[in-house]
Motif scaffolding. Structure first.
Motif, PDB file in Angstrom:
ATOM      1  N   LEU A  51       2.543   0.139  13.362  1.00  0.00           N
ATOM      2  CA  LEU A  51       1.681   0.539  12.256  1.00  0.00           C
ATOM      3  C   LEU A  51       2.262   1.728  11.499  1.00  0.00           C
ATOM      4  N   GLY A  52       2.895   2.656  12.210  1.00  0.00           N
ATOM      5  CA  GLY A  52       3.537   3.783  11.543  1.00  0.00           C
ATOM      6  C   GLY A  52       4.666   3.325  10.644  1.00  0.00           C
ATOM      7  N   ALA A  53       5.432   2.346  11.120  1.00  0.00           N
ATOM      8  CA  ALA A  53       6.499   1.784  10.294  1.00  0.00           C
ATOM      9  C   ALA A  53       5.927   1.125   9.047  1.00  0.00           C
ATOM     10  N   VAL A  54       4.841   0.366   9.202  1.00  0.00           N
ATOM     11  CA  VAL A  54       4.212  -0.291   8.049  1.00  0.00           C
ATOM     12  C   VAL A  54       3.734   0.748   7.037  1.00  0.00           C
ATOM     13  N   LEU A  55       3.068   1.799   7.526  1.00  0.00           N
ATOM     14  CA  LEU A  55       2.517   2.818   6.624  1.00  0.00           C
ATOM     15  C   LEU A  55       3.614   3.482   5.801  1.00  0.00           C
ATOM     16  N   LEU A  56       4.716   3.876   6.439  1.00  0.00           N
ATOM     17  CA  LEU A  56       5.748   4.607   5.703  1.00  0.00           C
ATOM     18  C   LEU A  56       6.522   3.679   4.764  1.00  0.00           C
ATOM     19  N   VAL A  57       6.724   2.436   5.159  1.00  0.00           N
ATOM     20  CA  VAL A  57       7.384   1.485   4.258  1.00  0.00           C
ATOM     21  C   VAL A  57       6.524   1.264   3.013  1.00  0.00           C
ATOM     22  N   LEU A  58       5.211   1.079   3.195  1.00  0.00           N
ATOM     23  CA  LEU A  58       4.328   0.866   2.053  1.00  0.00           C
ATOM     24  C   LEU A  58       4.186   2.131   1.213  1.00  0.00           C
ATOM     25  N   ALA A  59       4.163   3.304   1.864  1.00  0.00           N
ATOM     26  CA  ALA A  59       4.085   4.559   1.119  1.00  0.00           C
ATOM     27  C   ALA A  59       5.327   4.757   0.256  1.00  0.00           C
ATOM     28  N   ASP A  60       6.484   4.422   0.800  1.00  0.00           N
ATOM     29  CA  ASP A  60       7.716   4.539   0.019  1.00  0.00           C
ATOM     30  C   ASP A  60       7.728   3.539  -1.132  1.00  0.00           C
ATOM     31  N   LEU A  61       7.253   2.324  -0.868  1.00  0.00           N
ATOM     32  CA  LEU A  61       7.162   1.329  -1.932  1.00  0.00           C
ATOM     33  C   LEU A  61       6.231   1.817  -3.047  1.00  0.00           C
ATOM     34  N   GLY A  62       5.088   2.384  -2.667  1.00  0.00           N
ATOM     35  CA  GLY A  62       4.175   2.926  -3.659  1.00  0.00           C
ATOM     36  C   GLY A  62       4.789   4.068  -4.446  1.00  0.00           C
ATOM     37  N   ALA A  63       5.515   4.947  -3.752  1.00  0.00           N
ATOM     38  CA  ALA A  63       6.150   6.081  -4.422  1.00  0.00           C
ATOM     39  C   ALA A  63       7.161   5.622  -5.464  1.00  0.00           C
ATOM     40  N   ARG A  64       7.799   4.482  -5.205  1.00  0.00           N
ATOM     41  CA  ARG A  64       8.818   3.971  -6.133  1.00  0.00           C
ATOM     42  C   ARG A  64       8.227   3.194  -7.288  1.00  0.00           C
ATOM     43  N   THR A  65       7.047   2.630  -7.108  1.00  0.00           N
ATOM     44  CA  THR A  65       6.532   1.673  -8.095  1.00  0.00           C
ATOM     45  C   THR A  65       5.327   2.163  -8.894  1.00  0.00           C
ATOM     46  N   VAL A  66       4.702   3.269  -8.503  1.00  0.00           N
ATOM     47  CA  VAL A  66       3.521   3.752  -9.228  1.00  0.00           C
ATOM     48  C   VAL A  66       3.873   4.170 -10.650  1.00  0.00           C
ATOM     49  N   ASN A  67       4.996   4.867 -10.822  1.00  0.00           N
ATOM     50  CA  ASN A  67       5.373   5.377 -12.136  1.00  0.00           C
ATOM     51  C   ASN A  67       6.874   5.229 -12.361  1.00  0.00           C
TER      52      ASN A  67
END
Length: 323
Positions: free
Chosen positions: A276-292
């Motif tokens: 779950l920690g791996a999932v959270l950080l992968v998705l957080a990084d994806l969000g950081a790259r794609t939000v703006n």
């Protein structure tokens, strides 16, 4: 557990596919299975996105397992690498290195950062144990908060005096953008071995969570287990912070979610926390790259958006049990 593994694989695949330049799934698969260095899309995937996404997964797992161990051995539901000062110690050493040893190679900086994380943790435990009555969850949390605030103040003072604010911004906010294959070659074996060590502690930590008297009666040497658990957790958190900076809250949030999903047995909590920690950080990084796009947000900001409300909820719910 199988669902969490599937979620991780899906999150990693989508994180590799999407970014400033979106790539179709067929191209991603070909770049992974049949890499062609002559193709630009394959180069983007192999040299930039793959190490970044794998790094996010490995480090997310490390932070989550470190948090699970800390919460288990201290019986403190608020224990986390950031809250207990591990991140602050690493950041202070990085600030000192930038100020006085500006040309250090990255591997040496990682080693010094890890040393700072270890020393700050030892100091917090000594400070928390010095009071009459010994170390309690409340004293550990208070000592960690005080030491973390002090070390952050020192880091900020050094950054202002030497004009390092821009250089230290990465370490304060955290990020996996700079993770390369060479870094993974150093980090992955250390984190992998440490997580395997954490898995061996699952049963004794579960018994400690039931109470020291119960654990001792069942043949558990509680001091040795606690020492081993903290050594492994500091190794995991220190190695992660040295590579990506002070990403907080992963180790706080994920073990609680794992306990809600799978119960109180740390033989299951630890591996599920890693996934779950791996999932959270992968998705957080994806969000950081794609939000703006094409600008990137700090990954620490994305995680904090989940972590801060969760921490306040836990503090209110569990605060009466800490002492």
């Amino acid at each position: 557990m199988p669902l969490a593994l599937c979620a991780l694989l899906a999150a990693m695949f989508f994180a590799i596919s999407y970014g400033a330049k979106d790539l179709d799934l067929a191209t991603v698969w070909l770049a992974i299975a049949h890499y062609d260095p002559a193709l630009t899309a394959h180069q983007i995937i192999h040299e930039l996105r793959l190490p970044r996404v794998i790094g996010a997964a490995v480090i997310g797992a490390a932070f989550a397992v470190a948090g699970a161990l800390m919460q288990g051995v201290t019986r403190n539901p608020l224990a986390d690498a950031g809250i207990l000062g591990v991140n602050a110690g690493a950041t202070l050493v990085v600030a000192l290195s930038f100020a006085f040893l500006p040309n250090l190679p990255y591997t040496a900086l990682m080693a010094l950062s890890f040393g700072g994380a270890v020393l700050s943790t030892l100091f917090i435990f000594l400070l928390g144990s010095a009071s009459p009555g010994g170390l309690t969850p409340l004293r550990l949390t208070l000592a960690g908060s005080v030491v973390a605030a002090m070390l952050h103040a020192f880091s900020t003072g050094i950054a202002i005096y030497f004009g390092l604010s821009q250089d230290l911004a990465f370490w304060y906010a955290g990020g996996v953008a700079g993770v390369k294959w060479t870094h993974l070659e150093l980090l992955a074996p250390v984190i992998g071995v440490a997580i395997l060590g954490a898995l061996t502690l699952g049963r004794p930590i579960t018994l400690i969570a039931l109470g020291d008297e119960t654990a001792v009666n069942l043949g558990i040497r509680t001091r040795r287990v606690r020492a081993a658990g903290m050594i492994v957790s500091v190794l995991l958190a220190g190695a992660s912070v040295s590579a990506v900076g002070g990403i907080g809250f992963v180790g706080l949030v994920i073990p609680h979610i794992a306990r809600k999903l799978i119960g109180v047995d740390y033989r299951h909590i630890i591996p599920l926390s890693a996934l779950l920690g791996a999932v959270l950080l992968v998705l957080a990084d994806l969000g950081a790259r794609t939000v703006n796009p094409p600008r990137e947000l700090a990954i620490g900001v994305m995680v904090a958006m989940v972590g801060v409300p969760f921490f306040l909820y836990l503090a209110r719910k569990e605060g009466r049990h800490l002492s």
